[in-house]
Design an enzyme around this catalytic site. Structure first.
Site, short mmCIF file in Angstrom:
data_model
loop_
_atom_site.label_atom_id
_atom_site.label_comp_id
_atom_site.label_asym_id
_atom_site.label_seq_id
_atom_site.Cartn_x
_atom_site.Cartn_y
_atom_site.Cartn_z
N CYS A 192 -31.30 -45.42 5.51
CA CYS A 192 -32.64 -45.32 5.44
C CYS A 192 -32.86 -44.01 4.78
O CYS A 192 -33.54 -43.47 3.97
CB CYS A 192 -32.65 -45.13 6.91
N HIS B 142 -29.76 -49.65 8.98
CA HIS B 142 -29.13 -49.10 10.04
C HIS B 142 -27.06 -49.26 9.90
O HIS B 142 -27.34 -50.42 10.75
CB HIS B 142 -29.58 -48.66 10.93
N GLU C 33 -24.30 -48.45 10.69
CA GLU C 33 -23.83 -48.32 12.27
C GLU C 33 -23.85 -48.79 12.96
O GLU C 33 -23.13 -48.68 14.08
CB GLU C 33 -24.22 -46.65 12.17
N1 GLN Z 1 -38.21 -41.67 7.66
C1 GLN Z 1 -37.61 -42.62 7.05
C2 GLN Z 1 -39.07 -43.91 7.24
O1 GLN Z 1 -39.42 -43.61 7.84
C3 GLN Z 1 -36.77 -43.35 7.15
C4 GLN Z 1 -36.68 -43.35 8.63
C5 GLN Z 1 -34.70 -43.26 9.00
O2 GLN Z 1 -33.96 -43.22 8.57
N2 GLN Z 1 -34.59 -44.10 10.25
O3 GLN Z 1 -39.30 -44.74 6.47
#
Ligand code: GLN
Length: 521
Positions: free
Chosen positions: A371, A497, A499
């Site tokens: 992310c 994600h 994970e």
């Molecule tokens: N801050 C980034 C976004 O909002 C990444 C978010 C995250 O890592 N969950 O896209």
């Protein structure tokens, strides 16, 4: 109290029932006033766990999913805010027909309805409801009251209470003190709940005489006072409870005497638990670089996912957390077999992450960006390879001339913070002949998301010309989901994600591929 292990106790009991071929699920009640965990600081409260259906949940939901190897919907995380909002909304619609709306019965009814609905909709044999907080807290009182009523309504053969308490050892001799347990059980009785079991947290196994003493003071038979002592791995807790006879006792209380716990599933579970605890495995050292590194719980699913991959591969994973805000000498990163940058938000600590991503690329150290770690790997490539010196994400620098990462178009009009990110599982299309395709061996996967920003497509041709490939996308090609550098030992970033989909015995594929890469010299 919090951090005691209610989540692990809940998951373990659920696991034992599942191993006895029962259809089970779990609910987490969080008595706080946030609507969900989405707006809470992960350093103070632990990770925000994202469900398939896009819930931003308490991290215990992650424990349930990992123990049960089963997806849990967001309706299973109940908070005070959800319950009260629903009741107030009904009141505003006039649904109470002139009644005075009160905590008892209206709030308690709403709580019981939610619990019953899940049990019925999902056709469960057993539903384990974990109530967060400490007995006696003002916030949790309506929930405990609802649970008390439920036992009366459903009958004692259908509702059983397990109270998780603490027996501290005060000195080196290790005498186990029973007073906190006595008082806590007393407080619970005052509220109207007599526990059927006590799950007593302690460092060393609870001695027989301590069990007898606790039993005497709490009105619980001593065989139902269960020692929940410290163990190497949380996945050993089901076995510990089983060895103390919890299943026979539980089935007796539920009027299901003679029900068998023997199940073929046990062998597989034991194999998984064993693989997760092997101390002989060679070590792999991973640097986890990010902002929320002060509490291990803020990335609990990432830690687990690494361990699942390590266990499957026969490696033991050692994780060092490195604060991206204070890291100056990036050469310390050369001591690691791999670098992982997990999700994150905001400008603070982002420069350290951008430099980390560059260091891993230049030194050919395996890199996995998740992310934020994906987005900033692209920014770092823009700055250092494409020479776009002010390349950035507009989350960090709104006025950059090279917005490699920019707000999702549908986010431009979003004002509120709660529940408004791109959340939950979405389909992702993978291009053939890519590393990602090899990793997943599929053209299409579905993964969970939690983000507001995305890769700006306008830069992609330049990136690809210079060796960074965008190998997967979603929403009909609108969003980039994976980046990879084929010439690198292992350099992969994912917008999703992975994970949250990793389970003991079944590591998520990206983590598995990353750990394989870190173990190759
Ligand atoms: N801050 C980034 C976004 O909002 C990444 C978010 C995250 O890592 N969950 O896209």
């Amino acid at each position: 109290m919090s951090g005691l292990g209610k989540g692990v106790t809940t998951s373990s009991i659920a696991k034992l029932l599942q191993l006895a071929d029962q259809k089970v699920s779990c609910i987490k009640i969080d008595p706080y006033l946030n609507y969900d965990a989405g707006t809470m600081n992960p350093v103070a409260h632990g990770e925000v766990f994202v469900t398939e259906d896009g819930g931003e949940c308490d991290m215990d939901i992650g424990n349930y999913e990992r123990f049960l190897n089963q997806n849990i919907p967001k309706s299973h995380n109940i908070t005070t805010a959800q319950v009260y909002s629903a009741v107030i909304e009904s009141e505003r619609k006039g649904e109470y027909l002139g009644e005075c709306v009160q905590i008892i019965p209206h709030i308690t009814d709403e709580i019981k309805n939610r619990i019953r609905k899940i049990a019925e909709d999902e056709n469960l044999d057993f539903l384990i409801v974990e109530c967060g907080g400490t007995v006696g807290d003002i916030e949790s009182l309506p929930f405990l009251e609802a649970l008390r009523q439920m036992r009366v309504e459903e009958g004692p053969q259908n509702v059983v209470f397990v109270h998780v308490t603490l027996a501290p050892s005060l000195d080196v001799v290790g005498e186990q003190k029973t007073k906190p347990t006595q008082h806590s059980a007393q407080e619970l009785r005052r509220i109207g709940i007599q526990p059927d079991f006590l799950a007593v947290r302690c460092t060393m196994p609870l001695e027989e005489k301590t069990k007898i003493k606790i039993a005497l003071f709490t009105n619980v038979t001593s065989k139902d006072v269960l020692s929940c002592h410290d163990v190497k791995s949380i996945f050993q807790v089901p076995q510990i409870l089983y060895d103390q006879g919890i299943m026979d006792s539980l089935f007796t209380k539920f009027g299901k005497v003679g029900m068998v716990n023997a199940s073929a599933n046990w062998n597989e579970w034991n194999r998984i638990v064993e693989s997760m605890n092997n101390l002989e495995y060679p070590k792999i050292k991973i640097a986890m670089v990010g902002k929320y590194v002060t509490l291990a719980d803020s990335y609990v699913s990432v830690n687990h996912a690494l361990k699942h991959a390590g266990a499957k591969l026969g490696k033991s994973i050692e994780i060092d957390w490195i604060d991206s805000e204070s890291i100056n000498d990036f050469n310390i990163l050369s001591n690691y077999d791999g670098i992982l940058v997990p999700g994150g938000f905001g400008a603070r600590g982002s420069e350290g992450i951008i430099k980390t991503a560059n260091y891993a690329r230049e030194r050919n150290i395996p890199y996995l960006g998740i992310c934020f770690g994906f987005q900033l790997a692209a920014v770092s490539f823009g700055r250092n390879v494409l020479n776009l010196k002010d390349a950035n994400s507009t989350e960090i620098e709104p006025n950059t001339k090279n917005p490699i990462v920019d707000l999702l178009p549908e986010q431009k009009d979003v004002l509120g913070m709660g529940g408004s990110l791109r959340l939950g599982a979405n389909d992702i299309m993978i291009k053939t002949n890519t590393i990602t395709h090899k990793i997943y061996n599929a053209n299409k996967i579905s993964k969970r998301h939690r983000h507001r920003y995305e890769i700006n497509k306008q830069f992609i041709p330049e990136f690809e010309k210079h060796g960074m490939i965008f190998s997967a996308e979603s929403d009909n090609g609108k969003r980039m989901e994976v980046l990879e550098i084929p010439a690198h030992k292992f350099y992969l970033g994912v917008q999703f994600h992975p994970e949250f989909n990793s389970r003991p015995g079944y590591p998520e594929q990206v983590f598995y591929a990353f750990v394989i890469a870190t173990s190759q010299k």
